[in-house]
Design a protein around this motif. Structure first.
Motif, PDB file in Angstrom:
ATOM      1  N   LEU A  48       0.689  -1.351   0.135  1.00  0.00           N
ATOM      2  CA  LEU A  48      -0.011  -0.006   0.016  1.00  0.00           C
ATOM      3  C   LEU A  48       0.895   1.390   0.018  1.00  0.00           C
ATOM      4  N   ALA A  49       1.998   1.176   0.674  1.00  0.00           N
ATOM      5  CA  ALA A  49       2.800   2.332   0.416  1.00  0.00           C
ATOM      6  C   ALA A  49       3.882   2.650  -0.433  1.00  0.00           C
ATOM      7  N   GLY A  50       3.730   1.387  -1.464  1.00  0.00           N
ATOM      8  CA  GLY A  50       4.511   1.663  -2.803  1.00  0.00           C
ATOM      9  C   GLY A  50       5.884   1.613  -2.246  1.00  0.00           C
ATOM     10  N   VAL A  51       6.289   0.686  -1.407  1.00  0.00           N
ATOM     11  CA  VAL A  51       7.804   0.344  -1.068  1.00  0.00           C
ATOM     12  C   VAL A  51       8.110  -0.913  -1.445  1.00  0.00           C
ATOM     13  N   ARG A  64      -7.805   0.900   1.468  1.00  0.00           N
ATOM     14  CA  ARG A  64      -7.197  -0.224   0.826  1.00  0.00           C
ATOM     15  C   ARG A  64      -6.746  -1.272   1.429  1.00  0.00           C
ATOM     16  N   LEU A  65      -6.481  -1.133   2.753  1.00  0.00           N
ATOM     17  CA  LEU A  65      -6.098  -2.373   3.698  1.00  0.00           C
ATOM     18  C   LEU A  65      -7.284  -3.068   3.989  1.00  0.00           C
ATOM     19  N   LEU A  66      -8.395  -2.429   4.029  1.00  0.00           N
ATOM     20  CA  LEU A  66      -9.728  -3.124   4.536  1.00  0.00           C
ATOM     21  C   LEU A  66     -10.238  -4.026   3.235  1.00  0.00           C
ATOM     22  N   ALA A  67     -10.088  -3.401   1.932  1.00  0.00           N
ATOM     23  CA  ALA A  67     -10.452  -4.023   0.815  1.00  0.00           C
ATOM     24  C   ALA A  67      -9.404  -5.259   0.628  1.00  0.00           C
ATOM     25  N   LEU A  68      -8.249  -5.235   0.753  1.00  0.00           N
ATOM     26  CA  LEU A  68      -7.397  -6.448   0.729  1.00  0.00           C
ATOM     27  C   LEU A  68      -8.252  -7.541   1.780  1.00  0.00           C
TER      28      LEU A  68
END
Length: 174
Positions: free
Chosen positions: A108-111, A136-140
């Motif tokens: 999610l952080a793009g790292v 987005r975390l809840l969607a995952l």
């Protein structure tokens, strides 16, 4: 003060962890021994499968909280996460494991996804839009639940948990 298995007692009131764990225990509280659950006997969300040498039947709330701090909050560096995300990450780790949650946060952080919650990941999370991270975390999490082979048995409870976490996020981000 320590408990019978050497864990630190409940942290002082006002600590961000205390607020987060109270919410987790609303989801996880109580005793369960559902034969459909591979975790086996569970108390306060602590399962016999994860802690095979622990006397789950005698586990106190205080002892469970100490386990959550040591085995979930501390590895997630909950105090270093953005405040509203910290609870969501703890709840995800309790349900899906710390390793998976860290990898999700990195995604999610793009790292780079290496499973290590270090300074690069923490900086990226702190500079990102917290509401977007949580959504987005809840969607995952919902995606993972939907694919789970035990969704028929436990899916209603899992989706209600995510709905409640959306409500928490709305309050936390207001």
């Amino acid at each position: 003060m320590t408990t019978h298995d050497g864990l630190a007692a409940m942290p002082p009131a006002g600590d961000r962890f205390v607020r987060a764990i109270d919410r987790v225990l609303i989801h996880e509280g109580g005793d369960a021994d559902d034969p459909r659950d591979p975790g086996g006997r569970t108390r306060w969300g602590i399962s016999q499968r994860t802690y095979p040498t622990l006397d789950i039947r005698r586990l106190t709330r205080t002892e469970a909280i100490a386990l959550y701090r040591r085995d979930f909050w501390t590895p997630l560096q909950g105090d270093a996460l953005p405040p509203a995300l910290a609870f969501q990450a703890l709840d995800a780790a309790v349900n899906h494991g710390v390793g998976r949650t860290v990898r999700w946060l990195q995604r999610l952080a793009g790292v780079r996804i290496d499973g290590q919650l270090g300074p690069v990941t923490l900086a990226a999370l702190r500079s990102a839009d917290e509401a977007s991270l949580i959504e987005r975390l809840l969607a995952l999490r919902l995606d993972l639940y939907a694919e789970h082979d035990r969704f028929a048995a436990f899916g209603r409870g899992w989706t209600r948990r995510i709905a409640e976490n959306l409500r928490y996020a709305a309050r936390d981000l207001a």
